[in-house]
Motif scaffolding. Structure first.
Motif, PDB file in Angstrom:
ATOM      1  N   PHE A 127     -18.506  38.017  61.927  1.00 27.03           N
ATOM      2  CA  PHE A 127     -19.072  37.109  60.925  1.00 27.03           C
ATOM      3  C   PHE A 127     -18.766  35.650  61.263  1.00 27.03           C
ATOM      4  O   PHE A 127     -19.618  34.772  61.152  1.00 27.03           O
ATOM      5  N   GLU A 128     -17.527  35.404  61.691  1.00 26.55           N
ATOM      6  CA  GLU A 128     -17.096  34.038  61.948  1.00 26.55           C
ATOM      7  C   GLU A 128     -17.590  33.496  63.287  1.00 26.55           C
ATOM      8  O   GLU A 128     -17.710  32.289  63.460  1.00 26.55           O
ATOM      9  N   ASN A 129     -17.873  34.394  64.235  1.00 25.05           N
ATOM     10  CA  ASN A 129     -18.120  33.924  65.601  1.00 25.05           C
ATOM     11  C   ASN A 129     -19.543  34.103  66.122  1.00 25.05           C
ATOM     12  O   ASN A 129     -19.852  33.566  67.195  1.00 25.05           O
ATOM     13  N   ILE A 130     -20.392  34.834  65.414  1.00 24.59           N
ATOM     14  CA  ILE A 130     -21.761  34.986  65.921  1.00 24.59           C
ATOM     15  C   ILE A 130     -22.483  33.650  65.899  1.00 24.59           C
ATOM     16  O   ILE A 130     -22.225  32.797  65.057  1.00 24.59           O
ATOM     17  N   ARG A 131     -23.371  33.476  66.862  1.00 20.95           N
ATOM     18  CA  ARG A 131     -24.103  32.219  66.968  1.00 20.95           C
ATOM     19  C   ARG A 131     -25.209  32.123  65.930  1.00 20.95           C
ATOM     20  O   ARG A 131     -25.735  31.045  65.671  1.00 20.95           O
ATOM     21  N   GLU A 132     -25.580  33.265  65.331  1.00 21.56           N
ATOM     22  CA  GLU A 132     -26.616  33.257  64.317  1.00 21.56           C
ATOM     23  C   GLU A 132     -26.025  32.908  62.948  1.00 21.56           C
ATOM     24  O   GLU A 132     -24.857  33.172  62.676  1.00 21.56           O
ATOM     25  N   SER A 133     -26.866  32.337  62.122  1.00 24.14           N
ATOM     26  CA  SER A 133     -26.467  32.049  60.748  1.00 24.14           C
ATOM     27  C   SER A 133     -26.494  33.345  59.937  1.00 24.14           C
ATOM     28  O   SER A 133     -27.464  34.097  60.009  1.00 24.14           O
ATOM     29  N   PHE A 134     -25.425  33.605  59.169  1.00 24.60           N
ATOM     30  CA  PHE A 134     -25.376  34.795  58.308  1.00 24.60           C
ATOM     31  C   PHE A 134     -25.041  34.359  56.897  1.00 24.60           C
ATOM     32  O   PHE A 134     -24.059  33.649  56.674  1.00 24.60           O
ATOM     33  N   VAL A 135     -25.871  34.782  55.950  1.00 25.43           N
ATOM     34  CA  VAL A 135     -25.693  34.389  54.544  1.00 25.43           C
ATOM     35  C   VAL A 135     -25.788  35.633  53.665  1.00 25.43           C
ATOM     36  O   VAL A 135     -26.703  36.449  53.822  1.00 25.43           O
ATOM     37  N   LEU A 136     -24.841  35.766  52.758  1.00 28.49           N
ATOM     38  CA  LEU A 136     -24.855  36.848  51.767  1.00 28.49           C
ATOM     39  C   LEU A 136     -25.056  36.186  50.409  1.00 28.49           C
ATOM     40  O   LEU A 136     -24.291  35.296  50.030  1.00 28.49           O
ATOM     41  N   GLN A 137     -26.104  36.624  49.684  1.00 30.51           N
ATOM     42  CA  GLN A 137     -26.444  35.980  48.418  1.00 30.51           C
ATOM     43  C   GLN A 137     -26.682  37.004  47.309  1.00 30.51           C
ATOM     44  O   GLN A 137     -27.208  38.097  47.563  1.00 30.51           O
ATOM     45  N   GLU A 138     -26.301  36.620  46.115  1.00 27.52           N
ATOM     46  CA  GLU A 138     -26.599  37.423  44.925  1.00 27.52           C
ATOM     47  C   GLU A 138     -28.008  37.066  44.454  1.00 27.52           C
ATOM     48  O   GLU A 138     -28.373  35.889  44.391  1.00 27.52           O
ATOM     49  N   VAL A 139     -28.791  38.089  44.143  1.00 26.20           N
ATOM     50  CA  VAL A 139     -30.153  37.877  43.656  1.00 26.20           C
ATOM     51  C   VAL A 139     -30.108  37.725  42.141  1.00 26.20           C
ATOM     52  O   VAL A 139     -29.666  38.623  41.424  1.00 26.20           O
ATOM     53  N   LEU A 140     -30.556  36.581  41.658  1.00 23.07           N
ATOM     54  CA  LEU A 140     -30.523  36.298  40.218  1.00 23.07           C
ATOM     55  C   LEU A 140     -31.905  36.514  39.618  1.00 23.07           C
ATOM     56  O   LEU A 140     -32.905  36.003  40.131  1.00 23.07           O
ATOM     57  N   THR A 141     -31.965  37.272  38.533  1.00 19.24           N
ATOM     58  CA  THR A 141     -33.239  37.572  37.866  1.00 19.24           C
ATOM     59  C   THR A 141     -33.140  37.239  36.385  1.00 19.24           C
ATOM     60  O   THR A 141     -32.038  37.142  35.824  1.00 19.24           O
ATOM     61  N   ASP A 142     -34.296  37.100  35.749  1.00 19.42           N
ATOM     62  CA  ASP A 142     -34.304  36.870  34.294  1.00 19.42           C
ATOM     63  C   ASP A 142     -34.290  38.212  33.570  1.00 19.42           C
ATOM     64  O   ASP A 142     -34.168  39.274  34.199  1.00 19.42           O
ATOM     65  N   ASP A 143     -34.409  38.173  32.253  1.00 22.61           N
ATOM     66  CA  ASP A 143     -34.344  39.406  31.458  1.00 22.61           C
ATOM     67  C   ASP A 143     -35.453  40.388  31.807  1.00 22.61           C
ATOM     68  O   ASP A 143     -35.302  41.603  31.627  1.00 22.61           O
ATOM     69  N   ALA A 144     -36.558  39.864  32.330  1.00 23.06           N
ATOM     70  CA  ALA A 144     -37.685  40.727  32.701  1.00 23.06           C
ATOM     71  C   ALA A 144     -37.563  41.254  34.125  1.00 23.06           C
ATOM     72  O   ALA A 144     -38.430  41.973  34.599  1.00 23.06           O
ATOM     73  N   GLY A 145     -36.480  40.884  34.797  1.00 14.58           N
ATOM     74  CA  GLY A 145     -36.281  41.340  36.167  1.00 14.58           C
ATOM     75  C   GLY A 145     -36.983  40.489  37.202  1.00 14.58           C
ATOM     76  O   GLY A 145     -37.033  40.855  38.380  1.00 14.58           O
ATOM     77  N   LYS A 146     -37.487  39.324  36.794  1.00 16.00           N
ATOM     78  CA  LYS A 146     -38.190  38.434  37.711  1.00 16.00           C
ATOM     79  C   LYS A 146     -37.200  37.567  38.476  1.00 16.00           C
ATOM     80  O   LYS A 146     -36.266  37.019  37.915  1.00 16.00           O
ATOM     81  N   LEU A 147     -37.415  37.446  39.792  1.00 15.37           N
ATOM     82  CA  LEU A 147     -36.546  36.644  40.635  1.00 15.37           C
ATOM     83  C   LEU A 147     -36.590  35.174  40.208  1.00 15.37           C
ATOM     84  O   LEU A 147     -37.663  34.585  40.085  1.00 15.37           O
ATOM     85  N   VAL A 148     -35.402  34.578  39.996  1.00 18.21           N
ATOM     86  CA  VAL A 148     -35.367  33.169  39.601  1.00 18.21           C
ATOM     87  C   VAL A 148     -34.568  32.311  40.589  1.00 18.21           C
ATOM     88  O   VAL A 148     -34.837  31.126  40.753  1.00 18.21           O
ATOM     89  N   ASP A 149     -33.573  32.924  41.256  1.00 21.30           N
ATOM     90  CA  ASP A 149     -32.760  32.121  42.178  1.00 21.30           C
ATOM     91  C   ASP A 149     -31.843  33.047  42.979  1.00 21.30           C
ATOM     92  O   ASP A 149     -31.841  34.268  42.785  1.00 21.30           O
ATOM     93  N   LEU A 150     -31.052  32.434  43.851  1.00 18.20           N
ATOM     94  CA  LEU A 150     -30.035  33.142  44.626  1.00 18.20           C
ATOM     95  C   LEU A 150     -28.720  32.393  44.474  1.00 18.20           C
ATOM     96  O   LEU A 150     -28.700  31.181  44.272  1.00 18.20           O
ATOM     97  N   ARG A 151     -27.597  33.134  44.587  1.00 17.88           N
ATOM     98  CA  ARG A 151     -26.282  32.493  44.535  1.00 17.88           C
ATOM     99  C   ARG A 151     -25.514  32.877  45.804  1.00 17.88           C
ATOM    100  O   ARG A 151     -25.425  34.038  46.170  1.00 17.88           O
ATOM    101  N   TYR A 152     -24.948  31.872  46.460  1.00 23.51           N
ATOM    102  CA  TYR A 152     -24.222  32.117  47.707  1.00 23.51           C
ATOM    103  C   TYR A 152     -22.927  32.871  47.455  1.00 23.51           C
ATOM    104  O   TYR A 152     -22.108  32.473  46.614  1.00 23.51           O
ATOM    105  N   LEU A 153     -22.750  33.977  48.197  1.00 26.77           N
ATOM    106  CA  LEU A 153     -21.522  34.767  48.120  1.00 26.77           C
ATOM    107  C   LEU A 153     -20.666  34.571  49.366  1.00 26.77           C
ATOM    108  O   LEU A 153     -19.446  34.453  49.277  1.00 26.77           O
ATOM    109  N   GLU A 154     -21.325  34.562  50.532  1.00 29.84           N
ATOM    110  CA  GLU A 154     -20.625  34.344  51.797  1.00 29.84           C
ATOM    111  C   GLU A 154     -21.541  33.597  52.750  1.00 29.84           C
ATOM    112  O   GLU A 154     -22.758  33.848  52.782  1.00 29.84           O
TER     113      GLU A 154
END
Length: 395
Positions: A127-154
């Motif tokens: 994770f720390e040494n690969i040359r590629e960018s790696f991002v882990l994000q939480e998928v945030l949805t509204d009450d209807a389950g519609k995608l509204v945003d992402l939150r960075y986890l790693e």
């Protein structure tokens, strides 16, 4: 009831005195260590303890007798010499002066934990040494389950570099705070990953920094999006440069006022431009895949063969004059310039030749030569006439 409970328990069970001598053991502990009940009742804790020394075990017993209970992990030595990890739950019954112990084999659990820890270390190193960018994000949805945003986890160091943010500026923050709201393409991309559970691959351009990325996203667990971004900017630039080069080549190839043909090293025609087809009257299909010699006057074929070989050896030839055949069987004169075509390794792969129609020039030259001959004959005749009219000139 006590005996039934102890005998049928899945965990091992002991009763020991204050010196650590076994007074009772159940079948589960016998199976765990490989000793018989009779063998164990002649032994003490120090005989099977593999982590503590004798004095440490004695101190541990004293502590339990003072505190009344304890819970810890240690290692026991089995009859065959194998070491097992055990989790021990101890209670001291002061009225009887006896210590009751339940023992659970946690060897597999600990091995799994170590394997997980090792795997985590490997993951973290990668994770720390690969040359590629790696991002882990939480998928945030509204009450209807519609995608509204992402939150960075790693985010790994490369992702921080690309985004121009530190880990502290990213972890826990919403994507919209860092990169702006999700565009339609990105939102659809994420929805497809989360809906199907399958990895999705695409290329994306970031106008903010002008770079191109090869993006692979997948969902390692519900509500979480993992994204690997490989910077392919240089490759895209090379591809675009190649496309531009190809377009320039094609434009030059087709707009040239001279006929052009591309042949392989055996003289087989690979490509011709429209100007050459206009000159000789053939179709593209009639010429490609055929030997170039088929379209050359038979008297000049040997010359053409020699000059193809010379082009391969020396890199180019210029000003070669030959006669070509038209589709109706007539001939026309051309002046040929040719050059070698090489691959990326510099190896010759073919020949490109330009043909300039010089038929009219050849005709004019022939006419001029005829006129020169007539002029010379006229001058000679005039001189002879002069001599005849003045016979004494020589005297």
């Amino acid at each position: 009831r006590y005996q039934t409970l102890i005998r049928t328990a899945l965990d091992g069970f002991w009763v020991v005195d204050n010196r650590g001598h076994f007074l009772d053991v159940n079948d589960s502990y016998c199976r765990l260590t490989g000793y018989s009940r009779d063998e164990l009742l002649k032994m003490g804790i120090s005989d099977i303890e593999a982590s503590e020394k004798l004095e440490e075990t004695a101190a541990h017993i004293d502590k339990v007798m003072k505190v009344g209970r304890d819970r810890f992990e240690t290692k026991h030595r089995c009859r065959d010499g194998m070491i097992v990890d055990v989790e021990v739950s101890v209670n001291y019954l002061s009225e009887a002066g006896l210590i009751f112990c339940f023992l659970r084999d946690v060897t597999e659990r600990n091995q799994a934990g170590k394997a997980l820890e090792k795997s985590e270390h490997r993951y973290r190193a990668l994770f720390e040494n690969i040359r590629e960018s790696f991002v882990l994000q939480e998928v945030l949805t509204d009450d209807a389950g519609k995608l509204v945003d992402l939150r960075y986890l790693e985010v790994n160091p490369e992702a921080q570099r690309i985004l121009g943010k530190t880990q502290a500026e990213l972890i826990g923050h919403r994507r919209s705070e860092v990169q702006g709201a999700l565009d339609h393409e990105a939102a659809e991309f994420i929805r497809r990953v989360m809906l199907t559970g399958e990895s999705v691959h695409l290329e994306r351009h970031l106008p903010a920094n002008g770079r191109w990325f090869d993006v692979i996203s997948y969902s390692p667990q519900p509500g979480v999006l993992a994204t690997i971004n490989m910077d392919i900017t240089e490759r895209k630039r090379a591809e675009n440069a190649l496309i531009a080069s190809e377009m320039r080549y094609k434009t030059l190839f087709e707009s040239s006022s001279d006929g052009i043909a591309v042949c392989d090293l055996k003289g087989i025609i690979v490509q011709v431009n429209q100007k050459l087809l206009k000159l000789n009257g053939y179709t593209m299909e009639a010429m490609t895949g055929k030997s170039a010699l088929e379209f050359v006057n038979s008297n000049d074929r040997k010359k053409v063969q020699l000059n193809i070989q010379k082009t391969v050896e020396e890199g180019s030839v210029e000003g070669i004059k030959v006669s070509l055949l038209k589709s109706d069987g007539s001939e026309f004169d051309v002046e040929v310039n040719a050059a070698i075509l090489s691959n990326e390794s510099g190896q010759p792969v073919g020949v490109i030749a330009g043909f300039r129609d010089i038929t009219e020039r050849v005709k004019m030259q022939a006419q001029l030569m005829a006129q020169d001959r007539l002029t010379a004959v006229g001058q000679l005749a005039s001189g002879i006439a002069h001599e005849m009219n003045n016979p004494l000139t020589g005297v």
